[in-house]
Design a protein around this motif. Structure first.
Motif, mmCIF file in Angstrom:
data_model
loop_
_atom_site.group_PDB
_atom_site.id
_atom_site.type_symbol
_atom_site.label_atom_id
_atom_site.label_comp_id
_atom_site.label_asym_id
_atom_site.label_seq_id
_atom_site.Cartn_x
_atom_site.Cartn_y
_atom_site.Cartn_z
ATOM 1 N N ILE B 36 1.687 -2.746 19.690
ATOM 2 C CA ILE B 36 1.231 -2.395 18.346
ATOM 3 C C ILE B 36 1.768 -3.431 17.363
ATOM 4 O O ILE B 36 2.951 -3.792 17.398
ATOM 5 C CB ILE B 36 1.716 -0.990 17.926
ATOM 6 C CG1 ILE B 36 1.066 0.068 18.821
ATOM 7 C CG2 ILE B 36 1.377 -0.726 16.468
ATOM 8 C CD1 ILE B 36 1.423 1.489 18.434
ATOM 9 N N VAL B 37 0.886 -3.931 16.521
ATOM 10 C CA VAL B 37 1.302 -4.832 15.452
ATOM 11 C C VAL B 37 1.226 -4.041 14.147
ATOM 12 O O VAL B 37 0.159 -3.585 13.756
ATOM 13 C CB VAL B 37 0.398 -6.074 15.381
ATOM 14 C CG1 VAL B 37 0.906 -7.030 14.320
ATOM 15 C CG2 VAL B 37 0.335 -6.756 16.729
ATOM 16 N N TRP B 38 2.374 -3.879 13.507
ATOM 17 C CA TRP B 38 2.478 -2.955 12.376
ATOM 18 C C TRP B 38 2.379 -3.649 11.026
ATOM 19 O O TRP B 38 3.049 -4.650 10.787
ATOM 20 C CB TRP B 38 3.834 -2.234 12.402
ATOM 21 C CG TRP B 38 3.991 -1.225 13.463
ATOM 22 C CD1 TRP B 38 4.507 -1.422 14.711
ATOM 23 C CD2 TRP B 38 3.667 0.163 13.370
ATOM 24 N NE1 TRP B 38 4.507 -0.242 15.399
ATOM 25 C CE2 TRP B 38 3.999 0.744 14.613
ATOM 26 C CE3 TRP B 38 3.130 0.965 12.362
ATOM 27 C CZ2 TRP B 38 3.814 2.096 14.871
ATOM 28 C CZ3 TRP B 38 2.937 2.310 12.615
ATOM 29 C CH2 TRP B 38 3.273 2.863 13.866
ATOM 30 N N ASP B 39 1.602 -3.078 10.148
ATOM 31 C CA ASP B 39 1.721 -3.339 8.721
ATOM 32 C C ASP B 39 3.082 -2.747 8.338
ATOM 33 O O ASP B 39 3.304 -1.548 8.495
ATOM 34 C CB ASP B 39 0.568 -2.597 8.022
ATOM 35 C CG ASP B 39 0.684 -2.615 6.518
ATOM 36 O OD1 ASP B 39 1.694 -3.100 5.991
ATOM 37 O OD2 ASP B 39 -0.249 -2.119 5.864
ATOM 38 N N GLU B 40 3.994 -3.606 7.891
ATOM 39 C CA GLU B 40 5.374 -3.156 7.732
ATOM 40 C C GLU B 40 5.488 -1.915 6.849
ATOM 41 O O GLU B 40 6.315 -1.045 7.077
ATOM 42 C CB GLU B 40 6.225 -4.293 7.157
ATOM 43 C CG GLU B 40 7.679 -4.174 7.546
ATOM 44 C CD GLU B 40 8.461 -5.409 7.174
ATOM 45 O OE1 GLU B 40 7.862 -6.362 6.652
ATOM 46 O OE2 GLU B 40 9.675 -5.415 7.410
ATOM 47 N N LEU B 66 3.530 -7.258 11.448
ATOM 48 C CA LEU B 66 2.412 -8.162 11.202
ATOM 49 C C LEU B 66 2.869 -9.366 10.392
ATOM 50 O O LEU B 66 3.421 -9.215 9.303
ATOM 51 C CB LEU B 66 1.317 -7.403 10.441
ATOM 52 C CG LEU B 66 0.049 -8.174 10.098
ATOM 53 C CD1 LEU B 66 -0.678 -8.589 11.355
ATOM 54 C CD2 LEU B 66 -0.848 -7.331 9.214
ATOM 55 N N LYS B 67 2.676 -10.572 10.898
ATOM 56 C CA LYS B 67 2.918 -11.770 10.105
ATOM 57 C C LYS B 67 2.107 -12.935 10.659
ATOM 58 O O LYS B 67 1.526 -12.832 11.740
ATOM 59 C CB LYS B 67 4.403 -12.104 10.056
ATOM 60 C CG LYS B 67 5.032 -12.228 11.401
ATOM 61 C CD LYS B 67 6.518 -12.456 11.210
ATOM 62 C CE LYS B 67 7.225 -12.462 12.533
ATOM 63 N NZ LYS B 67 8.610 -12.146 12.463
ATOM 64 N N GLY B 68 2.096 -14.016 9.902
ATOM 65 C CA GLY B 68 1.158 -15.096 10.182
ATOM 66 C C GLY B 68 1.371 -15.812 11.495
ATOM 67 O O GLY B 68 2.242 -15.459 12.290
ATOM 68 N N ASN B 69 0.571 -16.833 11.711
ATOM 69 C CA ASN B 69 0.600 -17.627 12.937
ATOM 70 C C ASN B 69 0.277 -16.787 14.171
ATOM 71 O O ASN B 69 -0.480 -15.851 14.105
ATOM 72 C CB ASN B 69 1.943 -18.334 13.105
ATOM 73 C CG ASN B 69 2.072 -19.452 12.118
ATOM 74 O OD1 ASN B 69 1.075 -20.089 11.768
ATOM 75 N ND2 ASN B 69 3.266 -19.677 11.630
ATOM 76 N N MET B 90 -5.970 -8.583 6.241
ATOM 77 C CA MET B 90 -7.052 -9.021 7.116
ATOM 78 C C MET B 90 -6.917 -10.511 7.440
ATOM 79 O O MET B 90 -7.171 -10.953 8.548
ATOM 80 C CB MET B 90 -8.419 -8.768 6.459
ATOM 81 C CG MET B 90 -8.723 -7.306 6.155
ATOM 82 S SD MET B 90 -8.537 -6.224 7.585
ATOM 83 C CE MET B 90 -7.121 -5.247 7.103
ATOM 84 N N ASP B 91 -6.491 -11.278 6.441
ATOM 85 C CA ASP B 91 -6.321 -12.714 6.653
ATOM 86 C C ASP B 91 -5.265 -12.987 7.719
ATOM 87 O O ASP B 91 -5.415 -13.876 8.551
ATOM 88 C CB ASP B 91 -5.916 -13.402 5.337
ATOM 89 C CG ASP B 91 -6.979 -13.238 4.274
ATOM 90 O OD1 ASP B 91 -8.128 -12.921 4.640
ATOM 91 O OD2 ASP B 91 -6.669 -13.413 3.081
ATOM 92 N N ILE B 92 -4.192 -12.202 7.680
ATOM 93 C CA ILE B 92 -3.122 -12.402 8.664
ATOM 94 C C ILE B 92 -3.613 -12.014 10.050
ATOM 95 O O ILE B 92 -3.387 -12.723 11.035
ATOM 96 C CB ILE B 92 -1.880 -11.565 8.285
ATOM 97 C CG1 ILE B 92 -1.432 -11.909 6.859
ATOM 98 C CG2 ILE B 92 -0.756 -11.817 9.269
ATOM 99 C CD1 ILE B 92 -0.286 -11.074 6.360
ATOM 100 N N ILE B 93 -4.313 -10.881 10.119
ATOM 101 C CA ILE B 93 -4.833 -10.430 11.410
ATOM 102 C C ILE B 93 -5.747 -11.501 12.006
ATOM 103 O O ILE B 93 -5.643 -11.846 13.185
ATOM 104 C CB ILE B 93 -5.595 -9.098 11.234
ATOM 105 C CG1 ILE B 93 -4.616 -7.974 10.889
ATOM 106 C CG2 ILE B 93 -6.367 -8.749 12.511
ATOM 107 C CD1 ILE B 93 -5.267 -6.649 10.613
#
Lengths: 491, 595
Positions: B36-40, B66-69, B90-93
């Motif tokens: 799971i990648v969480w929106d903090e 959730l964070k970039g790269n 959405m951009d990060i995802i």
């Protein structure tokens, strides 16, 4: 547990819980002390193993097994947060770099913007074959559910389906009347998600003029469009809209808000210049003008001072190197800076405090306060003195402070002024009680003694005697006063 | 596991179980191992409904923020993004997904939006060329999250700003949906009362949503008797004042987030015998969970802070005595008995130690000169003294460059207590603030004006004294130790919102028609008829249960006041509290500031 009372007392007072010694034993919260003591003494008995063992929490307090704890656990070292922040910031700039519409500033072009795959599909195409299910507890089956496979949905069915995230083509709604009905259905559902989706569709298929005209009489939808335009940062269309609606003040403020996104000081200044004369409220107009003027000054001062500092010829900059640039600082901070580095300059220069005071109509009080803080920080006591000295027409000098001398004393004290200086200003405090309090607090013995004498308050003086050092000059002076036969004590 | 949720009149564990079930269903749909990648932002609220163990049971092996790269390496079949519907996320995802594609075996990507899917966000994903990468794009309607046995929150920090500043009613729609979920679980609420424009909207939405569902009649026996919907802008005053209950002060000073508070660690250092412990003091903040599962906290959280010390000291004596008992334990049986109680006693001791330390930290603040001065000014304003001229304390705060939020809170309080400031006064404050804190705050001041928190007096009429007197908002004889009135939560000021609730239950709003007309927005009453089989026959002496929903936020002091009313012996009404956001004056103003 077996510590004597005295031991405990000593433990208490010597411990680092200094804040927890009370002057007033009757205080309700002094009972806290008791419970603290009990807790502490209990440790001897039960502290065999770690304190938190029972609760199974990590030191940061995340209960073991909680979600935020587990993220750290399972992610290993990869999840350092400061770095993450930076990257998030980076993402945001990525957001602003997205292709923006160029020729027409319509929403539709924004959404039709080149995608990676070069496709120009509509939103509805993209949403086809999406399995959709709402994860709310079952609330009963809505009517629309039973007609899932119709090809001829009415606007209300369409909206209902959109609301549940179902596939729905809006393209079938061709006439203005249909489109508006669609919008009205969406609005009556109050679901912002659907309203926005319909607005995107309308924006793509209607001319700006018609869209604006129709929304003007549909306030709810209008507010959603405005919020949405702010969200995606479509400044241009937003301004067009406000212009159309004749909402002049909002137009001005929205335009002004843009300056926050401009980092380069020159460009920001130029931008602020375009704000002057916009239809702000009467009060704001003057402030906007000041904002521009201030940045203009700051740019000049910054260039000049950076040069002076690096040349290393000016004593003040050598002794007190600047900690940060003055650009974009508030007016009062700028005034402080001017009082610190440019105090003696003639009124003609942009960086002179007096010039700033006049240009921005800074009230006396504000000016004196700021100048005092700056000069006191430099320990320029003569300047401080001059700040409060006024001459009357006979040439007599008089001390006057628009901010009250108790404030002067506070500021001087904060900048650790010597007692002699403090004493002079404590003496100028008008209210006797305030003066006595301040003098006691700051150990201006002479002022305390003289004031008590003037008040003929023998008891207070006696009390003060017990506070001064034995055999000190102060004690001698107090004794002299106390034994004076000239004074008729009131107590 | 969340036993404290079932302590109250209404068992909120039922709601918790319902939302947990939905989460499990979604996880099982994505067959195989998952990360799971969480929106903090979501980890806090989720922590209130699920633990990692639940996720693990459903094959969640890794969790990331959730964070970039690119995503951290994880050998799993599914990657699930759990996010709020926000464009920037959405951009990060998209970036995560795109960098993932380039390496290694294909994964299944999914998105779970909380609380709602967003067509706008999906469009953004499409523009970024990744929409097709997701197998499931669904929503998880976590509208109302149970915080305590009598407390629910949507934790939507922008709700007030959206409703009252932007005029975007999406959060009201979520509130109405949350209420429908509650009714599905706890039965139809027969009476709806409300005050304010947003309250009216929510009631309308509920009626409409009800009409849309033709499914079988709700056959759950109703638990709630009444629903009271209250707009935050009916009572702008209360959150601006400094809360003086224990929990309220913890929130004012340290900020409570999703029932957790972070405290300076110094006072919580484990102290070992033999001294020398000062060297390795922890530097990370001490994080504590605060809810009624903790017996001591449940007892003191709603008390006026001045009454907390005596409770703590009483507890200390009891615990000391309990530990002393070991000397009296002579027989094996007695010793065994003593030992069996040890875990409970140790927990109680730990709890007492923590709250004694917190109370000390708070006391350092409340005994400071500045806190006293600030409180004095607030109380003067609320009791109607000198609200029409420039206040010298506020001027001093500006001159000394105290935190801008503090200054704004005071200025707004003065404005609300004077039904708007005189032009000259407002202009004076405005100039001082802009010159000291920066001209860009013009935007913030305008937001505050739009929200009605700060305004110029129009028509020169000040309605506040009428409201204050009619609703008895200022009580001179307040008993902080053994309160007899809700005004104890602000040491004199009775929160307007709670007074409205109190008067509604007895003697009814008809007695205050005049004041209700002065306060903004309509007041109304709706009935939702029940089939005869579900109509309640009240036993004599049985209390009614009222669900009170604060649209735009509620403070801990208001919650304390409502709990006080619930506990009154002859009160007749018990309250369950719901809100869009748990907040205080500072977090409120901050949300309205232009960043």
């Amino acid at each position: 547990m077996n510590r004597t009372k005295g031991d405990e007392e000593e433990y208490w007072n010597s411990s680092k819980f200094k804040a927890f010694t009370f002057d007033d034993e009757d205080d309700e919260l002094s009972q806290l002390k008791e419970s603290k003591r009990a807790v502490n003494s209990l440790r001897d008995f039960v502290d065999d193993d770690d304190d938190d063992d029972l609760e199974r929490v990590s030191w940061t307090g995340e209960p073991v097994g909680s979600i935020s704890w587990s993220i750290k656990e399972t992610a290993g070292n990869s999840g350092s947060t400061p770095e993450g922040r930076e990257q998030l910031k980076g993402r945001n700039s990525f957001y602003t770099q997205l292709p923006k519409p160029t020729s027409t500033y319509s929403l539709s072009s924004f959404f039709k913007g080149r995608t990676r795959l070069g496709s120009f599909q509509s939103l509805s195409d993209a949403l086809s074959d999406t399995p959709a299910k709402s994860y709310a507890p079952e609330l009963g089956r809505p009517k629309g559910e039973y007609r899932d496979y119709s090809n001829d949905w009415s606007p209300s069915d369409t909206v209902r389906r959109l609301r549940r995230g179902k596939v729905c083509s809006l393209e079938r709604f061709r006439s203005l009347q249909d489109k508006l009905q669609l919008l009205e259905e969406a609005v009556s559902m109050h679901d912002g998600n659907v309203i926005t989706a319909v607005l995107i569709f309308l924006k793509r298929t209607l001319s700006k003029e018609i869209l604006f005209r129709e929304l003007e009489v549909r306030q709810v939808a209008l507010r959603h469009l405005i919020h949405f335009l702010k969200e995606i940062g479509d400044q241009k269309l937003l301004l067009d809209l406000f212009r159309f609606l004749d909402r002049t003040e909002e137009l001005a403020l929205t335009h002004y808000r843009e300056h926050l996104n401009i980092q380069d000081p020159e460009k920001r200044k130029e931008f602020l210049k375009t704000c002057i004369g916009l239809p702000f409220s009467a009060e704001d107009s003057a402030h906007i003008q000041d904002h521009y003027t201030l940045l203009e000054r700051q740019i000049i001062i910054e260039v000049n001072d950076r040069h002076l500092e690096s040349a290393g010829q000016t004593e003040i900059f050598r002794k007190h190197p600047r900690k940060a640039s003055i650009l974009n600082m508030p007016l009062v901070t700028t005034l402080f800076y001017a009082c610190f580095y440019h105090y003696t300059e003639s009124e003609g220069t942009f960086s002179s405090p007096i010039n700033l005071k006049k240009t921005f109509k800074i009230p006396d009080k504000q000016y004196v306060l700021t100048a005092l803080a700056a000069r006191a920080k430099l320990r320029a006591w003569n300047d401080v003195d001059a700040l409060f000295t006024t001459k009357n027409w006979l040439g007599y000098t008089k001390k006057r402070a628009p901010i009250g001398f108790h404030r002067v004393v506070e500021i001087l004290h904060k900048n650790s002024a010597p007692v002699q200086i403090l004493q002079d200003y404590v003496n100028l405090v008008e209210d006797v009680d305030t003066k006595l309090n301040l003098a006691t607090k700051l150990k201006c013995h002479d002022v305390v003694i003289d004031t008590c004498r003037d008040l003929r308050d023998r008891q207070q003086l006696l009390a003060y005697r017990s506070k001064v050092d034995k055999g000190s000059v102060e004690e001698e002076k107090i004794d002299a006063v106390l034994s004076s036969s000239q004074i008729r004590w009131k107590n | 596991m969340a036993a404290h949720l079932s302590y109250g009149r209404v068992n909120l564990n039922v709601l918790r179980e319902a939302v947990r079930r939905e989460l499990r269903e979604f996880l099982d749909k994505c067959a195989g191992s998952k990360a799971i990648v969480w929106d903090e932002y979501l980890t806090g609220p989720f922590g209130l409904i699920a633990q990692y163990s639940l996720l693990k049971e459903h094959e969640v092996e890794k969790m990331f923020t959730l964070k970039g790269n690119r995503l951290p390496a994880a050998d799993v079949k599914n990657i699930i993004f759990l996010v709020r519907p926000r464009l920037e996320l959405m951009d990060i995802i998209a970036e995560n997904v795109l960098s993932e594609d380039r390496r290694g075996p294909a994964r299944d990507f999914h998105i779970l939006f909380v609380p709602r899917r967003s067509l706008l966000c999906e469009q953004r994903l499409k523009d970024l060329g990744v929409l097709g990468s997701f197998i499931y794009r669904e929503e998880y309607s976590l509208d109302l999250i149970p915080f305590d046995g009598d407390l629910l929150s949507m934790e939507s920090e922008d709700a007030f700003k959206e409703c009252y500043l932007e005029g975007d009613q999406t959060s009201l729609y979520h509130a109405a949906k949350g209420l429908m979920t509650l009714q599905a679980l706890y039965g139809t609420i027969p009476h709806i009362f409300g005050k304010g424009e947003c309250a009216r909207q929510v009631a309308n939405m509920m009626v409409r949503m009800k009409r849309e569902f033709t499914g079988s009649q709700n056959s759950v026996f109703p638990v709630f008797d009444n629903l009271l919907l209250l707009d935050r802008n009916v009572d702008l005053l209360t959150p601006l004042a400094t809360q003086l209950t224990y929990e309220g002060l913890i929130d004012e000073i340290y900020g409570i987030q999703n029932s957790y508070v972070k405290l300076p660690p110094e006072k919580f250092a484990p102290k070992k015998q033999g001294g020398g412990g000062g060297k390795d003091l922890p530097t990370e903040a001490k994080k504590l969970q605060l809810n009624s599962a903790e017996e001591l906290y449940a007892e003191i959280r709603d008390k006026n802070f001045n009454a907390v010390g005596s409770v703590l000291s009483k507890k200390a004596k009891i615990i000391s005595a309990a530990f002393e008992e070991r000397h009296n334990a002579k027989t094996v049986g007695e010793i065994k008995q003593f030992v069996s109680q040890l875990p409970h006693m140790q927990a109680a001791r730990g709890s007492l130690a923590n709250h004694t330390s917190i109370a000390e930290l708070i006391k350092d603040v409340t005994t400071s000169e500045d806190f006293f001065d600030k409180l004095t000014v607030e109380q003067e304003f609320m009791s109607g003294i000198d609200t029409d001229k420039v206040n010298s304390y506020i001027e001093d705060c500006i001159a000394q460059k105290h935190a801008l939020i503090k200054v704004l809170r005071l200025v707004c309080l003065q404005s609300v207590c004077n039904s708007g400031l005189k032009h000259k006064v407002l202009d004076h404050y405005r100039r001082e603030i802009l010159q000291t804190y920066g001209y860009e705050h013009i935007l913030t001041l305008n937001n505050l004006e739009k929200a009605g928190l700060l305004k110029a007096q129009t028509g020169g009429r000040n309605n506040y004294p009428t409201i204050r007197k009619t609703l008895r908002l200022w009580m001179d004889d307040v008993n902080e130790q053994n309160p007899t009135d809700i005004s104890y939560v602000y040491s004199g000021y009775a929160p307007l919102s709670v007074r409205l609730a109190q008067l509604l239950s007895r003697p009814g709003w008809r007695s205050i028609e005049e004041v209700l007309r002065i306060l903004p927005g309509p007041h109304f009453e709706e009935r939702q008829p029940l089939p005869t089989g579900l109509q309640k026959k009240r036993q004599p002496g049985e209390n009614r249960v009222t669900l009170i929903f604060f649209l735009g936020g509620v403070t801990f002091a208001e919650i304390a006041a409502l709990r006080f009313l619930s506990q009154l012996e002859d009160g007749g009404t018990e309250y369950v509290i719901a809100t869009t956001k748990l907040m205080n004056g500072s977090s409120w103003i901050e949300a309205l500031m232009e960043k």
